[in-house]
Design a protein around this motif. Structure first.
Motif, PDB file in Angstrom:
ATOM      1  N   ALA A 161       0.832  -1.207   0.000  1.00 53.37           N
ATOM      2  CA  ALA A 161       0.000   0.000   0.000  1.00 53.37           C
ATOM      3  C   ALA A 161       0.869   1.261   0.000  1.00 53.37           C
ATOM      4  O   ALA A 161       0.609   2.221  -0.736  1.00 53.37           O
ATOM      5  CB  ALA A 161      -0.940   0.000   1.210  1.00 53.37           C
ATOM      6  N   LYS A 162       1.923   1.252   0.800  1.00 54.40           N
ATOM      7  CA  LYS A 162       2.836   2.405   0.860  1.00 54.40           C
ATOM      8  C   LYS A 162       3.570   2.576  -0.468  1.00 54.40           C
ATOM      9  O   LYS A 162       3.790   3.698  -0.933  1.00 54.40           O
ATOM     10  CB  LYS A 162       3.843   2.207   1.999  1.00 54.40           C
ATOM     11  N   GLU A 165       1.379   4.358  -2.858  1.00 52.82           N
ATOM     12  CA  GLU A 165       1.377   5.795  -2.551  1.00 52.82           C
ATOM     13  C   GLU A 165       2.607   6.486  -3.141  1.00 52.82           C
ATOM     14  O   GLU A 165       2.515   7.568  -3.719  1.00 52.82           O
ATOM     15  CB  GLU A 165       1.345   6.014  -1.038  1.00 52.82           C
ATOM     16  N   LYS A 168       2.366   6.734  -6.901  1.00 52.80           N
ATOM     17  CA  LYS A 168       1.412   7.766  -7.332  1.00 52.80           C
ATOM     18  C   LYS A 168       2.116   9.121  -7.465  1.00 52.80           C
ATOM     19  O   LYS A 168       1.798   9.912  -8.353  1.00 52.80           O
ATOM     20  CB  LYS A 168       0.252   7.867  -6.332  1.00 52.80           C
ATOM     21  N   GLU A 210      -7.960  -0.067  -1.344  1.00 51.64           N
ATOM     22  CA  GLU A 210      -8.360   1.314  -1.052  1.00 51.64           C
ATOM     23  C   GLU A 210      -7.407   2.338  -1.679  1.00 51.64           C
ATOM     24  O   GLU A 210      -7.791   3.478  -1.908  1.00 51.64           O
ATOM     25  CB  GLU A 210      -8.440   1.538   0.465  1.00 51.64           C
ATOM     26  N   LYS A 211      -6.169   1.927  -1.924  1.00 53.80           N
ATOM     27  CA  LYS A 211      -5.180   2.839  -2.524  1.00 53.80           C
ATOM     28  C   LYS A 211      -5.340   2.947  -4.041  1.00 53.80           C
ATOM     29  O   LYS A 211      -4.768   3.839  -4.663  1.00 53.80           O
ATOM     30  CB  LYS A 211      -3.758   2.371  -2.197  1.00 53.80           C
ATOM     31  N   CYS A 212      -6.107   2.018  -4.638  1.00 52.90           N
ATOM     32  CA  CYS A 212      -6.245   2.000  -6.095  1.00 52.90           C
ATOM     33  C   CYS A 212      -7.250   3.050  -6.561  1.00 52.90           C
ATOM     34  O   CYS A 212      -8.186   3.405  -5.847  1.00 52.90           O
ATOM     35  CB  CYS A 212      -6.667   0.611  -6.564  1.00 52.90           C
TER      36      CYS A 212
END
Length: 247
Positions: A161-162, A165, A168, A210-212
């Motif tokens: 997940a990090k 981020e 991104k 949730e990060k997508c």
């Protein structure tokens, strides 16, 4: 090319493997063993971020090739891991927007090998896997990739997940494979993109999902409700290839 598992056993051999900088995917330790040399090995494993599994003597005996494991067996990577930065650099060198495949909860080495093979053929710049609850670059993975592992970099990260981020910030968008998502043909999958694939059973974990930015579903007309993870990766990867060709 012949492939073999890199299993290292015995306290001195395992300690030297860590201290030499060898990439170790997993360390198996006899449950309850707390003497000095084993604690030293566990400290070295922690420095490298190696997954430690506490197992019975019977399990260690199964893993051991010599029967002289002394309570510790390490499984080293068959291939060296790349860094995320090296994957982005590969895209830059090819003067292409980054295309990365990220895998969550993939524990089957045949699935990982097949996905690496697809990644190579689809022109992805690399594959990213997590350290925990995932298979590493074993000999089975290397064999199943049919040589693609020699050309497609694979990075291993502590927190998927990090990592999303951070990517991104480099301009990537992320699409997650999900049966409840939008049909893939209705999504814009052009430009810098990360394709996130989970296992058949668990799918992509909640925190990663949730990060997508988007969720993509593969249209299905049959009587069963899911695709093998490597097949789903292939179908979605080639929709990305198709759309990138239209850019």
């Amino acid at each position: 090319m012949a492939y073999r598992e890199f299993t290292i056993e015995g306290r001195n051999a395992v300690t030297e493997a860590f201290r030499s900088g060898r990439t170790v995917d997993k360390l198996y330790v006899l449950d309850g063993c707390q003497d000095g040399p084993v604690l030293t090995i566990k400290r070295e494993a922690a420095k490298q971020g190696t997954l430690i599994k506490y197992v019975t003597r019977e399990r260690l005996d199964q893993l051991s090739g010599t029967g002289k494991h002394q309570g510790v067996v390490a499984v080293a990577a068959a291939y060296e891991y790349a860094s995320v930065e090296e994957i982005l650099k590969a895209a830059q060198e090819r003067q292409e927007p980054p295309f990365v495949i990220l895998l969550d909860n993939i524990e089957d080495p045949h699935n990982l090998g097949a996905i690496i093979r697809t990644a190579n053929l689809a022109g992805a710049h690399g594959v990213i896997i997590p350290k925990n609850r995932a298979v590493g670059l074993t000999a089975t993975v290397a064999k199943t990739s049919a040589g693609a592992l020699n050309y497609t970099p694979v990075a291993k990260v502590t927190n998927l997940a990090k990592t999303i981020e951070e990517l991104k910030k480099e301009g990537l968008w992320f699409v997650c494979a999900d049966m409840g998502g939008t049909t893939m043909y209705d999504l814009n999958l052009k430009g810098p993109i990360g394709l996130v694939i989970g296992s058949e059973g668990e799918g992509v974990g909640r925190l990663v999902k949730e990060k997508c930015d988007m969720t993509a579903a593969v249209p299905m007309k049959g009587n069963i409700d899911s695709l093998n993870a490597s097949v789903a990766a292939g179908v979605l990867a080639y929709e990305i290839v198709r759309q990138r060709g239209l850019a």
